[in-house]
Design an enzyme around this catalytic site. Structure first.
Site, PDB file in Angstrom:
ATOM      1  N   ASP A   1       0.849  -1.187   0.000  1.00 28.70           N
ATOM      2  CA  ASP A   1       0.000   0.000   0.000  1.00 28.70           C
ATOM      3  C   ASP A   1       0.885   1.237   0.000  1.00 28.70           C
ATOM      4  O   ASP A   1       2.110   1.169   0.165  1.00 28.70           O
ATOM      5  CB  ASP A   1      -0.914   0.003   1.231  1.00 28.70           C
ATOM      6  CG  ASP A   1      -2.072   0.991   1.117  1.00 28.70           C
ATOM      7  OD1 ASP A   1      -2.238   1.605   0.046  1.00 28.70           O
ATOM      8  OD2 ASP A   1      -2.811   1.143   2.108  1.00 28.70           O
ATOM      9  N   LYS A   2       0.226   2.379  -0.181  1.00 27.03           N
ATOM     10  CA  LYS A   2       0.878   3.686  -0.151  1.00 27.03           C
ATOM     11  C   LYS A   2       0.005   4.624   0.660  1.00 27.03           C
ATOM     12  O   LYS A   2      -1.225   4.510   0.646  1.00 27.03           O
ATOM     13  CB  LYS A   2       1.079   4.190  -1.583  1.00 27.03           C
ATOM     14  CG  LYS A   2       1.337   5.692  -1.726  1.00 27.03           C
ATOM     15  CD  LYS A   2       0.052   6.398  -2.122  1.00 27.03           C
ATOM     16  CE  LYS A   2       0.255   7.893  -2.310  1.00 27.03           C
ATOM     17  NZ  LYS A   2      -1.064   8.582  -2.447  1.00 27.03           N
ATOM     18  N   HIS A   3       0.620   5.553   1.367  1.00 25.14           N
ATOM     19  CA  HIS A   3      -0.132   6.552   2.126  1.00 25.14           C
ATOM     20  C   HIS A   3       0.462   7.928   1.872  1.00 25.14           C
ATOM     21  O   HIS A   3       1.679   8.092   1.833  1.00 25.14           O
ATOM     22  CB  HIS A   3      -0.081   6.262   3.628  1.00 25.14           C
ATOM     23  CG  HIS A   3      -0.781   7.298   4.450  1.00 25.14           C
ATOM     24  ND1 HIS A   3      -2.148   7.291   4.644  1.00 25.14           N
ATOM     25  CD2 HIS A   3      -0.311   8.398   5.098  1.00 25.14           C
ATOM     26  CE1 HIS A   3      -2.484   8.334   5.386  1.00 25.14           C
ATOM     27  NE2 HIS A   3      -1.392   9.021   5.675  1.00 25.14           N
ATOM     28  N   SER A   4      -0.420   8.928   1.697  1.00 24.54           N
ATOM     29  CA  SER A   4       0.013  10.308   1.520  1.00 24.54           C
ATOM     30  C   SER A   4      -0.406  11.130   2.731  1.00 24.54           C
ATOM     31  O   SER A   4      -1.481  10.931   3.281  1.00 24.54           O
ATOM     32  CB  SER A   4      -0.609  10.902   0.252  1.00 24.54           C
ATOM     33  OG  SER A   4      -0.398  12.302   0.191  1.00 24.54           O
TER      34      SER A   4
ATOM     35  N   THR B   1      -9.412  11.063  -0.899  1.00 22.45           N
ATOM     36  CA  THR B   1      -9.620  10.045  -1.924  1.00 22.45           C
ATOM     37  C   THR B   1     -11.056   9.519  -1.904  1.00 22.45           C
ATOM     38  O   THR B   1     -11.663   9.294  -2.959  1.00 22.45           O
ATOM     39  CB  THR B   1      -8.620   8.893  -1.725  1.00 22.45           C
ATOM     40  OG1 THR B   1      -7.292   9.402  -1.853  1.00 22.45           O
ATOM     41  CG2 THR B   1      -8.828   7.797  -2.761  1.00 22.45           C
TER      42      THR B   1
ATOM     43  N   ARG C   1      -7.771  14.391  20.101  1.00 29.01           N
ATOM     44  CA  ARG C   1      -6.661  15.225  19.628  1.00 29.01           C
ATOM     45  C   ARG C   1      -7.170  16.410  18.833  1.00 29.01           C
ATOM     46  O   ARG C   1      -6.640  17.523  18.921  1.00 29.01           O
ATOM     47  CB  ARG C   1      -5.715  14.395  18.752  1.00 29.01           C
ATOM     48  CG  ARG C   1      -4.863  13.387  19.504  1.00 29.01           C
ATOM     49  CD  ARG C   1      -4.186  12.424  18.542  1.00 29.01           C
ATOM     50  NE  ARG C   1      -3.356  13.145  17.579  1.00 29.01           N
ATOM     51  CZ  ARG C   1      -3.077  12.696  16.361  1.00 29.01           C
ATOM     52  NH1 ARG C   1      -3.582  11.543  15.943  1.00 29.01           N
ATOM     53  NH2 ARG C   1      -2.307  13.396  15.556  1.00 29.01           N
TER      54      ARG C   1
ATOM     55  N   SER D   1      -1.066   7.040  14.470  1.00 34.36           N
ATOM     56  CA  SER D   1      -2.383   7.100  13.835  1.00 34.36           C
ATOM     57  C   SER D   1      -2.334   6.548  12.420  1.00 34.36           C
ATOM     58  O   SER D   1      -3.165   5.722  12.030  1.00 34.36           O
ATOM     59  CB  SER D   1      -2.885   8.544  13.825  1.00 34.36           C
ATOM     60  OG  SER D   1      -4.137   8.641  13.177  1.00 34.36           O
TER      61      SER D   1
ATOM     62  N   LYS E   1      -3.488   1.941  11.346  1.00 34.11           N
ATOM     63  CA  LYS E   1      -4.479   1.506  10.348  1.00 34.11           C
ATOM     64  C   LYS E   1      -3.828   0.664   9.268  1.00 34.11           C
ATOM     65  O   LYS E   1      -4.428  -0.289   8.757  1.00 34.11           O
ATOM     66  CB  LYS E   1      -5.167   2.737   9.744  1.00 34.11           C
ATOM     67  CG  LYS E   1      -6.004   3.520  10.751  1.00 34.11           C
ATOM     68  CD  LYS E   1      -6.795   4.625  10.104  1.00 34.11           C
ATOM     69  CE  LYS E   1      -5.962   5.816   9.715  1.00 34.11           C
ATOM     70  NZ  LYS E   1      -5.519   6.618  10.870  1.00 34.11           N
ATOM     71  N   LYS E   2      -2.596   0.995   8.905  1.00 36.15           N
ATOM     72  CA  LYS E   2      -1.899   0.228   7.872  1.00 36.15           C
ATOM     73  C   LYS E   2      -1.522  -1.162   8.393  1.00 36.15           C
ATOM     74  O   LYS E   2      -1.616  -2.160   7.669  1.00 36.15           O
ATOM     75  CB  LYS E   2      -0.652   0.985   7.401  1.00 36.15           C
ATOM     76  CG  LYS E   2      -0.962   2.324   6.734  1.00 36.15           C
ATOM     77  CD  LYS E   2      -1.862   2.156   5.522  1.00 36.15           C
ATOM     78  CE  LYS E   2      -2.157   3.461   4.831  1.00 36.15           C
ATOM     79  NZ  LYS E   2      -3.096   3.302   3.685  1.00 36.15           N
TER      80      LYS E   2
END
Length: 435
Positions: A80-83, A120, A168, A183, A187-188
């Site tokens: 996967d990828k996260h931005s 997204t 937060r 955080s 999730k990943k």
């Protein structure tokens, strides 16, 4: 476990034992802590920070607070990828099917817009029928058959993160690097990933405007993810201008379809998408080098294979089977489209990317409050990149608005977000650092 003792020790700068962190997060997830205790813990971490070992323990505890996805019956690397978020950043929409076309399985759990940045999920919801929260069995089946699925987080994945983040958000502790790291990564990890690539954005349109802070965050994410057992790397990318030539929801979805059809060659967007595809393939062991990975990604695009996978994913998740062939049938257009003229002749030298993102919100394309409904039709398209020579009156973008008054306001605002100079500017590379 006595919560106030853990809070006191962190307040005083002590390093917490992993067992205490696990106990605290378990109590949080079970609803046994007050909002005051959660807020006090978050503030103590904000002021005193955490060691890498503490952040790893926090991340793992939050990931273990709910379900963990299993992919034992899929014989592809799970990646996967996260931005960290930006304006005109629709990379995930194209990257997931490209990576799947090259042999990866991509269970991508994405988010909605946050502040001035687009989300997204909001872009995907411009597709009629697309289910962003399918049940676990359908999510698994789409990843297995199509190779990728882009959905939203369910309450069963890392629920402790949801409660901690809510506190937060109202206690001025969102911008804590240890808490941001936990955080994102909890999730990943809960998604059952084997490899992860991170897009940490820096610039006036990013949450991290300072390069040094962006590098600190990227280093923290990479070290903690690797420490938690997920092979991870990060690229730091420029967000001093919109990444795509569109900013909005349906307009970015159209941009995605154009990209998958080969219509965005030699753009900053293409450079970022191909770089992340190559990074995912190298990290997962499918490609031996970045050059080999980029070549594989280019072939996935030019052959039409990536577009086919995107279409299959959309169809399996409830969207139209012929979206690629007939986008105008499904992606709604705003009733008013207005060109934005350049205020003077010269070079597009700089822009306020954050301001552009806020202008999309003003048009109705984002949320001021969580309950707000989005107008998926509105936004900007045909945004010219910085470094373009323009003549006075030449369009630098096209506004998509619900009515003429909104279009007029947005056009004036967008023009004010750009600086035009007589000299050609020196531009920041779109990808600056790998960590």
């Amino acid at each position: 476990m006595i919560p106030q003792e853990i809070i006191r020790r962190k307040r005083d700068g002590d390093e917490l034992d992993p067992a205490d962190i696990r106990s605290f997060i378990a109590a949080l997830a079970a609803g046994h802590l007050s909002e005051g205790q959660i807020g006090a813990f978050a503030m103590a971490v904000w002021f005193k920070g955490m060691s890498r070992e503490e952040i790893v323990a926090l991340t793992l505890a939050m990931a273990d607070s709910g379900d963990r996805l299993q992919w034992a019956d899929i014989d592809r690397p799970i990646a996967d990828k996260h931005s960290t978020g930006g304006v005109g950043d629709n990379v995930s929409l194209m990257l997931a099917p490209i990576a799947a076309a090259c042999g990866l399985a991509v269970p991508m759990i994405s988010g909605r817009g946050l502040g001035h940045t687009g989300g997204t999920l909001d872009k995907l919801e411009s597709i009629p029928g697309y289910m962003i929260t399918p049940d676990a069995s359908l999510f698994h089946e789409v990843v297995k058959q199509a190779g990728c699925a882009i959905i939203g987080q369910t309450g069963a994945l890392a629920p402790a993160d949801g409660r901690l983040y809510a506190v937060r958000d109202v206690t001025a502790t969102v911008d804590s690097i240890p808490l941001i790291t936990a955080s994102i990564l909890s999730k990943k990890l809960a998604a059952g990933l084997q490899t992860l690539v991170l897009d940490v954005k820096v610039g006036n349109g990013a949450f991290m405007a300072d390069r040094a802070q962006a590098e600190i965050l990227a280093q923290s994410l990479v070290e903690v993810a690797n420490g938690a057992g997920v092979t991870t790397s990060a690229l730091i990318t420029d967000m001093n201008q919109p990444l795509a030539d569109a900013a909005g929801n349906a307009v970015e979805m159209r941009n995605c379809l154009d990209f998958l059809a080969g219509g965005k060659a030699d753009t900053r967007l293409e450079a970022v998408v191909l770089a992340f595809a190559a990074e995912m393939l190298v990290t997962s062991g499918i490609a031996a080098s970045s050059d080999e990975g980029e070549g594989m990604a280019r072939r996935a695009l030019s052959s039409g294979r990536a577009a086919e996978i995107f279409a299959r994913m959309v169809s399996m998740l409830g969207g139209p089977a012929d979206l690629i062939e007939n986008p105008d049938r499904y992606l709604a257009r705003a009733p008013v489209e207005k060109p934005v003229p350049a205020a003077r002749s010269g070079w597009l030298a700089a822009c306020d990317a954050r301001g552009i993102g806020l202008s999309v919100i003003d048009l109705g394309g984002g949320r001021r409050h969580p309950s707000d409904r989005i107008d998926h039709r509105v936004g900007f398209s045909e945004l010219l990149p910085l470094g373009t020579r323009v003549s006075a009156g030449e369009p630098i973008a096209l506004v998509h608005a619900a009515d003429g008054a909104a279009a007029q306001r947005a056009a004036a605002a967008l023009a004010a977000h750009y600086r035009i100079t007589e000299e050609k500017p020196e531009l920041t590379p779109v990808i600056s650092t790998r960590i």
